[in-house]
Motif scaffolding. Structure first.
Motif, mmCIF file in Angstrom:
data_model
loop_
_atom_site.group_PDB
_atom_site.id
_atom_site.type_symbol
_atom_site.label_atom_id
_atom_site.label_comp_id
_atom_site.label_asym_id
_atom_site.label_seq_id
_atom_site.Cartn_x
_atom_site.Cartn_y
_atom_site.Cartn_z
ATOM 1 N N ASN A 184 22.668 11.265 16.622
ATOM 2 C CA ASN A 184 21.794 11.026 15.468
ATOM 3 C C ASN A 184 20.418 10.553 15.932
ATOM 4 O O ASN A 184 19.380 11.001 15.433
ATOM 5 C CB ASN A 184 22.412 9.969 14.546
ATOM 6 C CG ASN A 184 23.263 10.578 13.453
ATOM 7 O OD1 ASN A 184 23.074 11.727 13.069
ATOM 8 N ND2 ASN A 184 24.213 9.820 12.947
ATOM 9 N N GLU A 268 25.305 20.391 11.311
ATOM 10 C CA GLU A 268 26.553 20.926 10.764
ATOM 11 C C GLU A 268 27.720 19.955 10.968
ATOM 12 O O GLU A 268 28.573 19.804 10.092
ATOM 13 C CB GLU A 268 26.863 22.260 11.443
ATOM 14 C CG GLU A 268 28.202 22.870 11.097
ATOM 15 C CD GLU A 268 28.527 24.061 11.975
ATOM 16 O OE1 GLU A 268 29.720 24.222 12.319
ATOM 17 O OE2 GLU A 268 27.601 24.826 12.348
ATOM 18 N N MET A 270 27.552 16.486 11.932
ATOM 19 C CA MET A 270 27.329 15.051 11.807
ATOM 20 C C MET A 270 28.009 14.424 10.591
ATOM 21 O O MET A 270 28.493 13.288 10.663
ATOM 22 C CB MET A 270 25.823 14.754 11.762
ATOM 23 C CG MET A 270 25.083 15.401 10.609
ATOM 24 S SD MET A 270 23.302 15.018 10.600
ATOM 25 C CE MET A 270 23.324 13.321 10.020
ATOM 26 N N THR A 271 28.082 15.156 9.487
ATOM 27 C CA THR A 271 28.642 14.567 8.266
ATOM 28 C C THR A 271 30.165 14.443 8.305
ATOM 29 O O THR A 271 30.739 13.771 7.454
ATOM 30 C CB THR A 271 28.246 15.406 7.037
ATOM 31 O OG1 THR A 271 28.686 16.762 7.224
ATOM 32 C CG2 THR A 271 26.738 15.388 6.845
ATOM 33 N N LYS A 272 30.804 15.084 9.279
ATOM 34 C CA LYS A 272 32.266 14.999 9.386
ATOM 35 C C LYS A 272 32.714 14.555 10.778
ATOM 36 O O LYS A 272 33.844 14.799 11.175
ATOM 37 C CB LYS A 272 32.906 16.341 9.024
ATOM 38 C CG LYS A 272 32.364 17.539 9.799
ATOM 39 C CD LYS A 272 33.089 18.827 9.397
ATOM 40 C CE LYS A 272 32.582 20.026 10.187
ATOM 41 N NZ LYS A 272 33.347 21.259 9.892
ATOM 42 N N TRP A 273 31.816 13.916 11.502
ATOM 43 C CA TRP A 273 32.102 13.501 12.871
ATOM 44 C C TRP A 273 33.354 12.623 12.900
ATOM 45 O O TRP A 273 33.500 11.719 12.083
ATOM 46 C CB TRP A 273 30.905 12.751 13.438
ATOM 47 C CG TRP A 273 30.985 12.484 14.919
ATOM 48 C CD1 TRP A 273 31.141 11.276 15.521
ATOM 49 C CD2 TRP A 273 30.894 13.449 15.969
ATOM 50 N NE1 TRP A 273 31.156 11.425 16.882
ATOM 51 C CE2 TRP A 273 31.015 12.757 17.193
ATOM 52 C CE3 TRP A 273 30.731 14.844 16.005
ATOM 53 C CZ2 TRP A 273 30.966 13.395 18.432
ATOM 54 C CZ3 TRP A 273 30.691 15.478 17.230
ATOM 55 C CH2 TRP A 273 30.807 14.759 18.429
#
Length: 437
Positions: A184, A268, A270-273
């Motif tokens: 991030n 793509e 980062m939101t479900k890491w």
């Protein structure tokens, strides 16, 4: 006592008279039509006023949208201009930062010094060291290099409260947290478009930078790719073609251990890491999405991290035997467009299934009745037969989400007694089975 103004008195009387006359006219039955017209006139004006106000409101909204659009476009253009300015470096080459993950190893000195020694210049390849664990000796080691590297520190040092059976995996949770934070930071705060990821227990090959820089345009141009890796899981002596250091492949297996990704991939993911085991997670079908990585025949990284969260798992039996390329290749001077899927797949299938199919025992006994330069194919039909072949050829026999290490379209390529061997499924292969593990 002052006298009243005669003019003011006259106006007041006239006004009262006009009001009385109007009221009389409106109330009189004889003038009902006039009253109706009067009321209709007022209503028409009110309606017209309401429409006008509504139109002005809509116009105001439209004007606000235009202004907001201009503002956002200006911000976006400013952001793009900032990124483009950052990405323009010497001789028009891309800027690709190296993100080095560090925790509690003072041996981080080794990869830092190799990176500084091998990189062509600081402008194109800034080095970011992301430190976790708050290990003071490691931090002191990193700070010795001053402004040659950019030190960032993962701020969340809180502990994980895990069930008793999962406490042994705590390190994997901390690693995933560190990766998520640092990526991030690199892509969203520092605004880079790509990154090469290494860790504090990796040494690198002399052509490490040429390798990654030459493959960035391929990675960006081909949506069927999602990473470039410097690692060959089967890169031991005897399993690799040592006389061809420039040989590269596509692989459906995510290798890690020195790899490059783009900003688009991070946006793509980062939101479900995941909270732990990020490398196995990225190999799952939902993340891989039938995309491949590029990997070398001879690894451009080598791990010396015997002690870590895996407690030396695989190191003594496997990892320490991986060969590191010592012969530099000028990849930037080579045409690597053959790695684009539309070019690669046709030649790959022709090469593999055009090779003679032979029995495994014929290969292991060295009794292939063909010139040594001719590759051969050994067929597997299920997980058991693959593991049997892998054991006799000394290649890795495990699967992640159904994909064998280094596999592409189900095919694993290796050398055996100086001959290229393709361990391949039947030609009518239907795809990976995630249940194979």
């Amino acid at each position: 006592m002052r006298r009243r103004n005669p003019l003011l008195l006259l106006l007041s009387v006239a006004s009262l008279g006009w009001i009385a006359l109007t009221y009389h006219l409106l109330k009189s039955p004889d003038n009902e039509i006039a009253a109706s017209y009067f009321r209709q006139g007022i209503q028409t004006k009110l309606d017209a006023l309401e429409v006008g106000l509504r139109n002005q409101k809509n116009d105001a909204r439209g004007l606000y949208a235009v202004v907001d659009g201009i503002r956002q476009t200006k911000q976006l253009n400013g952001s793009r201009a900032f990124r483009e300015q950052r990405l323009r470096a010497s001789k028009g080459r891309p800027v690709i930062p190296i993100l080095l993950f560090a925790c509690n190893r003072v041996t981080v000195k080794k990869p830092i010094e190799q990176l500084l020694n091998y990189r062509p210049n600081a402008e194109n390849f800034p080095i970011i060291v992301s430190a976790d664990c708050n290990h003071q000796l490691t931090l002191k080691t990193i700070k010795v290099y001053g402004d040659q590297v950019q030190l960032i520190q993962q701020p969340d040092q809180s502990d994980y409260k895990l069930p008793l059976k999962q406490k042994k995996f705590k390190g994997y949770y901390k690693i995933a947290r560190h990766y998520g934070w640092a990526l991030n930071k690199t892509f969203l705060d520092l605004n880079y478009n790509s990154v090469i990821i290494v860790e504090d227990d990796l040494e690198i090959a002399p052509d490490f930078f040429s390798y990654f820089e030459s493959l960035l345009p391929i990675l960006e141009a081909d949506p069927s790719l999602y990473c470039v890796s410097a690692w060959n899981d089967n890169g031991k002596a005897g399993l690799i073609q040592t006389d061809n250091s420039s040989l590269l492949y596509r692989s459906d297996f995510f290798p890690g251990l020195g790899w490059m990704m783009t900003r688009d991939l991070w946006l793509e993911l980062m939101t479900k890491w995941p909270k732990a085991f990020w490398d196995d997670w990225i190999r799952e079908p939902e993340q891989r999405r039938n995309r491949a990585c590029i990997r070398p025949e001879i690894s451009r990284t080598k791990t010396f991290g015997k002690i870590g969260v895996s407690n030396g798992l695989f190191y003594e039996k496997h990892l320490k035997f991986i060969e590191l390329s010592r012969e530099p290749v000028d990849f930037l001077s080579k045409d690597l467009s053959y790695l684009l899927r539309d070019n690669y797949d046709v030649d790959f299938v022709k090469e593999v299934y055009g090779s003679p199919a032979v029995a495994l025992t014929t290969v292991t006994n060295g009794k292939v009745n063909l010139p040594i330069w001719r590759p051969v194919r050994v067929t597997y039909t299920n997980i058991s037969s693959f593991k049997h072949i892998a054991k006799l050829l000394s290649i890795m026999d495990d699967f992640k989400s159904g994909v064998p290490r280094t596999g592409y379209r189900g095919v694993v390529s290796c050398m055996h007694k100086g001959r290229r061997v393709y361990v391949a499924p039947p030609a009518d292969w239907k795809g990976y089975d995630p249940k194979w593990s």
